[in-house]
Design an enzyme around this catalytic site. Structure first.
Site, mmCIF file in Angstrom:
data_model
loop_
_atom_site.group_PDB
_atom_site.id
_atom_site.type_symbol
_atom_site.label_atom_id
_atom_site.label_comp_id
_atom_site.label_asym_id
_atom_site.label_seq_id
_atom_site.Cartn_x
_atom_site.Cartn_y
_atom_site.Cartn_z
ATOM 1 N N ARG A 36 0.861 -1.199 0.000
ATOM 2 C CA ARG A 36 0.000 0.000 0.000
ATOM 3 C C ARG A 36 0.892 1.242 0.000
ATOM 4 O O ARG A 36 0.889 2.025 0.948
ATOM 5 C CB ARG A 36 -0.938 0.004 1.202
ATOM 6 C CG ARG A 36 -1.675 -1.281 1.534
ATOM 7 C CD ARG A 36 -2.685 -1.748 0.547
ATOM 8 N NE ARG A 36 -3.924 -1.038 0.381
ATOM 9 C CZ ARG A 36 -5.046 -1.251 1.065
ATOM 10 N NH1 ARG A 36 -5.065 -2.118 2.024
ATOM 11 N NH2 ARG A 36 -6.149 -0.600 0.775
ATOM 12 N N GLN B 63 -0.122 2.665 -5.860
ATOM 13 C CA GLN B 63 -1.540 3.038 -5.713
ATOM 14 C C GLN B 63 -2.397 2.615 -6.911
ATOM 15 O O GLN B 63 -3.509 2.126 -6.729
ATOM 16 C CB GLN B 63 -1.640 4.555 -5.533
ATOM 17 C CG GLN B 63 -2.582 4.928 -4.428
ATOM 18 C CD GLN B 63 -2.317 6.330 -3.899
ATOM 19 O OE1 GLN B 63 -1.506 7.084 -4.438
ATOM 20 N NE2 GLN B 63 -3.010 6.688 -2.851
ATOM 21 N N ASP C 196 -3.532 -1.089 -6.793
ATOM 22 C CA ASP C 196 -4.068 -1.537 -5.513
ATOM 23 C C ASP C 196 -5.512 -2.053 -5.639
ATOM 24 O O ASP C 196 -6.481 -1.296 -5.543
ATOM 25 C CB ASP C 196 -3.996 -0.367 -4.519
ATOM 26 C CG ASP C 196 -4.381 -0.773 -3.114
ATOM 27 O OD1 ASP C 196 -4.772 -1.929 -2.914
ATOM 28 O OD2 ASP C 196 -4.293 0.085 -2.230
ATOM 29 N N SER D 184 -7.966 -1.529 -2.667
ATOM 30 C CA SER D 184 -8.628 -0.215 -2.614
ATOM 31 C C SER D 184 -9.772 -0.144 -3.620
ATOM 32 O O SER D 184 -10.854 0.361 -3.299
ATOM 33 C CB SER D 184 -7.635 0.907 -2.910
ATOM 34 O OG SER D 184 -6.787 1.087 -1.819
ATOM 35 N N TYR E 263 -2.019 0.564 8.861
ATOM 36 C CA TYR E 263 -3.161 -0.250 9.272
ATOM 37 C C TYR E 263 -3.437 -0.089 10.767
ATOM 38 O O TYR E 263 -2.583 0.371 11.520
ATOM 39 C CB TYR E 263 -2.889 -1.732 8.983
ATOM 40 C CG TYR E 263 -2.987 -2.098 7.524
ATOM 41 C CD1 TYR E 263 -4.223 -2.168 6.889
ATOM 42 C CD2 TYR E 263 -1.846 -2.381 6.774
ATOM 43 C CE1 TYR E 263 -4.322 -2.509 5.562
ATOM 44 C CE2 TYR E 263 -1.942 -2.726 5.436
ATOM 45 C CZ TYR E 263 -3.185 -2.784 4.834
ATOM 46 O OH TYR E 263 -3.284 -3.127 3.513
#
Ligand code: NAD
Length: 376
Positions: free
Chosen positions: A120, A125, A128, A131, A226
């Site tokens: 992440r 990005q 991902d 996401s 996280y």
């Protein structure tokens, strides 16, 4: 390189690559095969694939001729015998759930790229998938709740009287939770949000939600952004406050997760019993145990007049755009693995490739897989 696109099994409606993204692969000098009917549940026909430049083949031929195979979920158990050493499989792995499957395929010498292990980081990005799929889940969860709620979401002032806006409580403001805040606000609801990461406070506020802070949350910079497990004292304080806010709410969207662990229990059964009849809880953490004590994974139940939906597979219910996002993420990942002639180069010095490779040369590579499975 020859890439093969599987038709998914079970109830899965998504496909790893839609015809639109086949064209992008062809531009990268990649030959594309697709299993017959691969995209039919995502509303893409075999002729759409053929028009985009893919050759339609049987499953047997797909596995035989492809150097890299793409799927959403790990292929069927019975396919394993057809795989050969050196072949590459790229899918969402769920390593803990599929530990045995992974052990078997490791022995075959197949390289497994796990799309759920893409780091992440800012550079990763655009690759991902977690996401992208969380975006779909957050959106769909709110729409599902709105359609089941026996009340309006927005405030109405009409000749028939004033209708108060619905109150939506969101547990966990990660990608799915923030998307849920945005959609619930667009529909006119009043939105309150809990999270243990203070970093999301400003994001919640900027989307028009109210962030409810519980003091004393444990945060760990080493957890890579996280959440981490909380102390018993914090859990008790948080549960009390959630109980108060849930009783006032019409809808709860529960999204709180801790990677590799059981989801935190945030909504107790006593809380559900105190909620207004007709209220709706959508628990997106259902597959890891659920944030609500009463959630049953894959089921919709009604207790004390409250509907509780335990569902972690919303992306499959929106297969067109979910597959499009999925495919684009894969293409962005392939762009760092394939040269201009379409030749694959798995450079294990690259942090994204290294982090995403679950198995290579019959060895576990990704540190996260090793940690999750407790192997060397
Ligand atoms: P997730 O699915 O792991 O968890 C959802 C949310 O639940 C998180 O916000 C988490 O803090 C929260 N949560 C966990 N325990 C809780 C508890 N007891 N009470 C209340 N809330 C609780 O999260 P995610 O959507 O996968 O995102 C996790 C992180 O990854 C975030 O920091 C996000 O910004 C980051 N991220 C980074 C990138 C990137 O840079 N490429 C992409 C996506 C996400």
């Amino acid at each position: 390189m020859v890439i093969g696109i599987f038709k998914e099994g079970g109830n899965e409606k998504r496909v790893a690559i839609l015809p639109g993204e086949v064209s992008a692969l062809k531009k990268m000098n990649i030959e594309v095969l697709a299993e017959i009917h691969a995209g039919e549940r995502a509303f893409a026909s075999d002729s759409d694939y053929a028009a985009a430049g893919a050759s339609m083949v049987s499953r047997k031929e797909l596995i035989l001729k492809s150097e890299m195979l793409l799927s959403v979920n790990p292929p069927l158990e019975e396919d394993q015998n057809s795989f050969r050493e050196g072949q590459i499989l790229c899918c969402v792995l769920n390593p803990v759930e599929n530990k045995e499957w992974l052990e078997k395929i490791k022995l075959k010498g197949v390289t497994v790229l796990a799309l759920d292990l893409v780091p992440r980081t800012t550079r990763a990005q655009s690759m991902d998938i977690l996401s992208s799929m969380a975006t779909v889940s957050g959106y769909k969860a709110v729409l599902e709740a709105a359609s089941l709620l026996p009340r309006f979401f927005p405030m109405f002032m009409s000749a028939a009287g004033t209708i108060k806006p619905a109150r939506v409580l969101i547990l966990g403001a990660g990608v799915a939770g923030l998307q849920a805040v945005a959609v619930a606000r667009k529909l006119g609801a009043v939105v309150e949000v809990f999270d243990v990461r203070s970093a999301v406070k400003e994001e919640v506020k900027s989307l028009g939600g109210k962030f409810i802070e519980v003091e004393g949350a444990k945060e760990d910079a080493a957890a890579g952004g996280y959440a981490v497990e909380q102390s018993d004292e914090f859990k008790k304080k948080q549960q009390d406050l959630i109980q108060q806010r849930a009783i006032a709410a019409d809808v709860v969207i529960a999204t709180a997760q801790i990677p590799g662990k059981k989801a935190p229990v945030l909504l107790l059964k006593e809380t559900v019993a105190s909620m207004k009849p007709g209220s709706v809880i959508v628990d997106l953490a259902a597959s890891t145990g659920g944030n609500c004590q009463l959630t049953e994974n894959g089921k919709s139940i009604v207790i004390h007049g409250v509907t509780i939906i335990g569902k972690s597979d919303f992306p499959s219910d929106m297969p067109s755009d979910a597959s499009k996002m999925f495919g684009n993420n894969i293409i962005n990942l392939l762009k760092i693995m394939v040269d201009k002639d379409g030749i694959l180069n798995l450079n294990m010095q690259d942090d994204i490739i290294n982090g995403t490779t679950a198995i290579h040369n019959k060895e576990y590579i990704s540190q996260r897989v090793k940690q999750m499975l407790n192997v060397k």
